[in-house]
Design a protein around this motif. Sequence first.
Motif, PDB file in Angstrom:
ATOM      1  N   ILE A 143      40.408   7.833  -8.316  1.00  9.76           N
ATOM      2  CA  ILE A 143      40.401   9.045  -7.485  1.00  9.76           C
ATOM      3  C   ILE A 143      41.814   9.364  -7.005  1.00  9.76           C
ATOM      4  CG2 ILE A 143      39.634  10.000  -5.274  1.00  9.76           C
ATOM      5  CD1 ILE A 143      36.967   8.457  -5.773  1.00  9.76           C
ATOM      6  N   GLN A 144      42.537   8.348  -6.542  1.00 11.03           N
ATOM      7  CA  GLN A 144      43.905   8.568  -6.072  1.00 11.03           C
ATOM      8  C   GLN A 144      44.787   9.083  -7.198  1.00 11.03           C
ATOM      9  OE1 GLN A 144      45.173   4.875  -4.306  1.00 11.03           O
ATOM     10  NE2 GLN A 144      44.110   5.285  -2.380  1.00 11.03           N
ATOM     11  N   ALA A 145      44.650   8.498  -8.385  1.00 11.36           N
ATOM     12  CA  ALA A 145      45.465   8.923  -9.524  1.00 11.36           C
ATOM     13  C   ALA A 145      45.143  10.368  -9.908  1.00 11.36           C
ATOM     14  CB  ALA A 145      45.240   7.986 -10.713  1.00 11.36           C
ATOM     15  N   MET A 146      43.858  10.717  -9.892  1.00  9.80           N
ATOM     16  CA  MET A 146      43.457  12.072 -10.270  1.00  9.80           C
ATOM     17  C   MET A 146      43.889  13.083  -9.216  1.00  9.80           C
ATOM     18  SD  MET A 146      39.737  11.378 -12.004  1.00  9.80           S
ATOM     19  CE  MET A 146      39.515  13.066 -12.547  1.00  9.80           C
ATOM     20  N   GLU A 147      43.833  12.700  -7.942  1.00 13.02           N
ATOM     21  CA  GLU A 147      44.215  13.612  -6.874  1.00 13.02           C
ATOM     22  C   GLU A 147      45.726  13.863  -6.819  1.00 13.02           C
ATOM     23  OE1 GLU A 147      42.445  11.921  -3.348  1.00 13.02           O
ATOM     24  OE2 GLU A 147      40.621  13.105  -3.598  1.00 13.02           O
ATOM     25  N   SER A 148      46.505  12.984  -7.433  1.00 15.61           N
ATOM     26  CA  SER A 148      47.958  13.157  -7.428  1.00 15.61           C
ATOM     27  C   SER A 148      48.365  14.418  -8.182  1.00 15.61           C
ATOM     28  CB  SER A 148      48.644  11.938  -8.036  1.00 15.61           C
ATOM     29  OG  SER A 148      48.499  11.933  -9.451  1.00 15.61           O
ATOM     30  N   GLY A 149      47.553  14.844  -9.139  1.00 11.53           N
ATOM     31  CA  GLY A 149      47.841  16.052  -9.889  1.00 11.53           C
ATOM     32  C   GLY A 149      48.841  15.851 -11.014  1.00 11.53           C
ATOM     33  N   ASP A 150      49.301  14.628 -11.233  1.00 12.57           N
ATOM     34  CA  ASP A 150      50.298  14.348 -12.269  1.00 12.57           C
ATOM     35  C   ASP A 150      49.676  13.876 -13.577  1.00 12.57           C
ATOM     36  OD1 ASP A 150      52.311  14.963 -10.454  1.00 12.57           O
ATOM     37  OD2 ASP A 150      52.459  12.892  -9.750  1.00 12.57           O
ATOM     38  N   MET A 151      48.369  13.806 -13.639  1.00 16.15           N
ATOM     39  CA  MET A 151      47.685  13.257 -14.799  1.00 16.15           C
ATOM     40  C   MET A 151      47.473  14.345 -15.852  1.00 16.15           C
ATOM     41  SD  MET A 151      44.090  11.137 -14.699  1.00 16.15           S
ATOM     42  CE  MET A 151      44.736   9.824 -13.675  1.00 16.15           C
ATOM     43  N   PRO A 152      47.821  14.047 -17.118  1.00 14.79           N
ATOM     44  CA  PRO A 152      47.548  15.013 -18.182  1.00 14.79           C
ATOM     45  C   PRO A 152      46.040  15.247 -18.330  1.00 14.79           C
ATOM     46  CG  PRO A 152      48.960  13.218 -18.966  1.00 14.79           C
ATOM     47  CD  PRO A 152      48.499  12.864 -17.590  1.00 14.79           C
ATOM     48  N   LEU A 153      45.685  16.381 -18.887  1.00 17.22           N
ATOM     49  CA  LEU A 153      44.273  16.780 -18.999  1.00 17.22           C
ATOM     50  C   LEU A 153      43.424  15.724 -19.696  1.00 17.22           C
ATOM     51  CD1 LEU A 153      42.048  18.853 -18.581  1.00 17.22           C
ATOM     52  CD2 LEU A 153      42.736  19.912 -20.734  1.00 17.22           C
ATOM     53  N   GLU A 154      43.869  15.221 -20.841  1.00 15.57           N
ATOM     54  CA  GLU A 154      43.069  14.227 -21.570  1.00 15.57           C
ATOM     55  C   GLU A 154      42.857  12.967 -20.740  1.00 15.57           C
ATOM     56  OE1 GLU A 154      43.951  13.374 -25.640  1.00 15.57           O
ATOM     57  OE2 GLU A 154      44.437  15.472 -26.060  1.00 15.57           O
ATOM     58  N   ALA A 155      43.893  12.520 -20.057  1.00 15.30           N
ATOM     59  CA  ALA A 155      43.774  11.337 -19.210  1.00 15.30           C
ATOM     60  C   ALA A 155      42.840  11.609 -18.038  1.00 15.30           C
ATOM     61  CB  ALA A 155      45.146  10.896 -18.711  1.00 15.30           C
ATOM     62  N   ALA A 156      42.902  12.820 -17.483  1.00 16.48           N
ATOM     63  CA  ALA A 156      42.028  13.190 -16.371  1.00 16.48           C
ATOM     64  C   ALA A 156      40.569  13.187 -16.815  1.00 16.48           C
ATOM     65  CB  ALA A 156      42.414  14.550 -15.810  1.00 16.48           C
ATOM     66  N   LEU A 157      40.310  13.697 -18.004  1.00 13.71           N
ATOM     67  CA  LEU A 157      38.932  13.709 -18.521  1.00 13.71           C
ATOM     68  C   LEU A 157      38.431  12.287 -18.768  1.00 13.71           C
ATOM     69  CD1 LEU A 157      39.094  16.746 -20.964  1.00 13.71           C
ATOM     70  CD2 LEU A 157      37.845  16.605 -18.797  1.00 13.71           C
ATOM     71  N   ALA A 158      39.283  11.442 -19.329  1.00 12.57           N
ATOM     72  CA  ALA A 158      38.899  10.046 -19.559  1.00 12.57           C
ATOM     73  C   ALA A 158      38.652   9.337 -18.225  1.00 12.57           C
ATOM     74  CB  ALA A 158      39.976   9.325 -20.364  1.00 12.57           C
ATOM     75  N   SER A 159      39.506   9.605 -17.240  1.00  9.58           N
ATOM     76  CA  SER A 159      39.335   9.001 -15.918  1.00  9.58           C
ATOM     77  C   SER A 159      38.056   9.486 -15.252  1.00  9.58           C
ATOM     78  CB  SER A 159      40.541   9.316 -15.030  1.00  9.58           C
ATOM     79  OG  SER A 159      41.685   8.675 -15.523  1.00  9.58           O
ATOM     80  N   TYR A 160      37.753  10.769 -15.420  1.00 10.19           N
ATOM     81  CA  TYR A 160      36.523  11.325 -14.856  1.00 10.19           C
ATOM     82  C   TYR A 160      35.309  10.616 -15.456  1.00 10.19           C
ATOM     83  CZ  TYR A 160      33.012  14.719 -13.402  1.00 10.19           C
ATOM     84  OH  TYR A 160      31.913  15.316 -12.857  1.00 10.19           O
ATOM     85  N   LYS A 161      35.328  10.455 -16.776  1.00 11.31           N
ATOM     86  CA  LYS A 161      34.220   9.784 -17.457  1.00 11.31           C
ATOM     87  C   LYS A 161      34.094   8.342 -16.972  1.00 11.31           C
ATOM     88  CE  LYS A 161      32.462   8.615 -22.027  1.00 11.31           C
ATOM     89  NZ  LYS A 161      32.692   8.651 -23.464  1.00 11.31           N
ATOM     90  N   GLN A 162      35.218   7.644 -16.839  1.00  9.29           N
ATOM     91  CA  GLN A 162      35.197   6.272 -16.344  1.00  9.29           C
ATOM     92  C   GLN A 162      34.682   6.237 -14.904  1.00  9.29           C
ATOM     93  OE1 GLN A 162      38.988   4.270 -16.311  1.00  9.29           O
ATOM     94  NE2 GLN A 162      38.097   2.328 -15.725  1.00  9.29           N
ATOM     95  N   GLY A 163      35.078   7.217 -14.102  1.00  8.72           N
ATOM     96  CA  GLY A 163      34.616   7.296 -12.724  1.00  8.72           C
ATOM     97  C   GLY A 163      33.105   7.456 -12.629  1.00  8.72           C
ATOM     98  N   ILE A 164      32.549   8.293 -13.494  1.00 14.04           N
ATOM     99  CA  ILE A 164      31.088   8.485 -13.511  1.00 14.04           C
ATOM    100  C   ILE A 164      30.392   7.166 -13.825  1.00 14.04           C
ATOM    101  CG2 ILE A 164      29.178   9.611 -14.749  1.00 14.04           C
ATOM    102  CD1 ILE A 164      30.692  11.463 -12.821  1.00 14.04           C
ATOM    103  N   GLU A 165      30.931   6.419 -14.792  1.00 15.13           N
ATOM    104  CA  GLU A 165      30.337   5.127 -15.143  1.00 15.13           C
ATOM    105  C   GLU A 165      30.441   4.135 -13.984  1.00 15.13           C
ATOM    106  OE1 GLU A 165      28.505   4.552 -17.870  1.00 15.13           O
ATOM    107  OE2 GLU A 165      28.867   6.664 -18.310  1.00 15.13           O
ATOM    108  N   LEU A 166      31.560   4.152 -13.286  1.00 13.32           N
ATOM    109  CA  LEU A 166      31.724   3.265 -12.127  1.00 13.32           C
ATOM    110  C   LEU A 166      30.755   3.642 -11.009  1.00 13.32           C
ATOM    111  CD1 LEU A 166      35.616   2.961 -12.073  1.00 13.32           C
ATOM    112  CD2 LEU A 166      33.997   1.098 -12.508  1.00 13.32           C
TER     113      LEU A 166
END
Length: 76
Positions: free
Chosen positions: A22-45
């Motif tokens: 969440i902190q990494a995604m909220e920073s706004g510095d994450m590329p779109l593909e990485a943000a989507l992968a992080s979102y998917k990982q977040g849902i699983e968590l």
Amino acid sequence: MAKAPKAPASFETALSQLEELIQAMESGDMPLEAALASYKQGIELIKLCQGKLADAEQQLKMLENDELKPLDLPNV
């Protein structure tokens, strides 16, 4: 295709990983593909955490003969 990360062993580890995502995604510095992968990982968590909480609640119900009682704390 990249391997999916191994599921955390504990609720606390999963929650910590989720907070980091969440902190990494909220920073706004994450590329779109990485943000989507992080979102998917977040849902699983989140699903993992919800499952572990549901398991703990079921264990508590079994320990209390399916009658959760209010906690009586002395007035301080």
